[in-house]
Design an enzyme around this catalytic site. Structure first.
Site, short mmCIF file in Angstrom:
data_model
loop_
_atom_site.label_atom_id
_atom_site.label_comp_id
_atom_site.label_asym_id
_atom_site.label_seq_id
_atom_site.Cartn_x
_atom_site.Cartn_y
_atom_site.Cartn_z
N ASP A 124 2.39 2.56 2.48
CA ASP A 124 2.35 3.30 3.73
C ASP A 124 3.69 3.19 4.46
O ASP A 124 4.35 2.16 4.42
CB ASP A 124 1.23 2.78 4.63
CG ASP A 124 -0.13 3.14 4.06
OD1 ASP A 124 -0.16 3.92 3.10
OD2 ASP A 124 -1.14 2.64 4.57
N CYS A 175 -2.27 -3.29 9.53
CA CYS A 175 -1.77 -1.92 9.75
C CYS A 175 -1.11 -1.81 11.13
O CYS A 175 -0.15 -1.05 11.31
CB CYS A 175 -2.90 -0.90 9.64
SG CYS A 175 -3.95 -1.15 8.19
N CYS A 183 -2.78 4.94 6.12
CA CYS A 183 -4.22 4.91 6.33
C CYS A 183 -4.55 5.29 7.77
O CYS A 183 -3.68 5.35 8.64
CB CYS A 183 -4.75 3.51 6.01
SG CYS A 183 -4.27 2.30 7.25
N CYS A 224 0.83 -1.21 0.00
CA CYS A 224 0.00 0.00 0.00
C CYS A 224 0.86 1.25 0.00
O CYS A 224 0.34 2.36 -0.18
CB CYS A 224 -0.95 0.01 1.19
SG CYS A 224 -0.13 0.01 2.79
FE1 FES Z 1 -1.45 0.36 4.47
FE2 FES Z 1 -3.13 0.38 6.57
S1 FES Z 1 -3.64 0.20 4.46
S2 FES Z 1 -1.00 0.28 6.56
#
Ligand code: FES
Length: 142
Positions: free
Chosen positions: A35, A102, A58, A33
């Site tokens: 992140d 996450c 997120c 993702c």
């Molecule tokens: Fe990437 Fe939550 S969707 S850490």
């Protein structure tokens, strides 16, 4: 779908920001993702005196990092290394199953920062023996 605690930490994150002269810095990323979570530690006499986080991710990742900073602040480095993503999820009052990964970022970011501190100070932190920084990218999977 999200608990009040998650929403509260998402809206009012605790200990957000960066830190100058941190004793340990950890950064982990989720390649799927994109992140990224960064944790800064200020440590004195093996006690985490201060902690800050920067998370580009997120809402669940932000809430997880915020609560993780609260869980480890004031604790010893040996207690902090024991904090699992499960403890993070529990402290948040739960996360939807698709968002549990996450919270793994928070556990990994704390471990990564402790590892950095251990490397810089030549300390041995029990529980980090098998920790490899190169794993940071693959621990969190969607
Ligand atoms: Fe990437 Fe939550 S969707 S850490």
């Amino acid at each position: 779908m999200y608990t009040e605690i998650v929403m509260d930490h998402f809206r009012n994150p605790r200990n957000a920001g960066s830190m100058e002269n941190a004793d340990g810095i950890g950064q982990v990323g989720n390649p799927k993702c994109g992140d990224i979570m960064k944790i800064y530690l200020k440590i004195k006499d093996d006690i985490i005196e201060d902690v800050k986080f920067e998370t580009f991710g997120c809402g669940s990742a932000i809430a997880s990092s915020s609560i993780a900073t609260e869980l480890i602040k004031g604790k010893s480095i040996h207690e902090a290394v024991e904090i699992s993503n499960k403890a993070v999820v529990e402290a948040l009052g739960g996360l939807p199953p698709v968002k549990v990964h996450c919270s793994v970022l928070a556990e990994q970011a704390v471990k990564s920062a402790l590892y950095d501190y251990a490397q810089k100070t030549n300390k041995v932190i029990k529980g980090l023996e098998n920790y490899k920084p190169e794993d940071d990218e693959i621990h969190c999977q969607h």
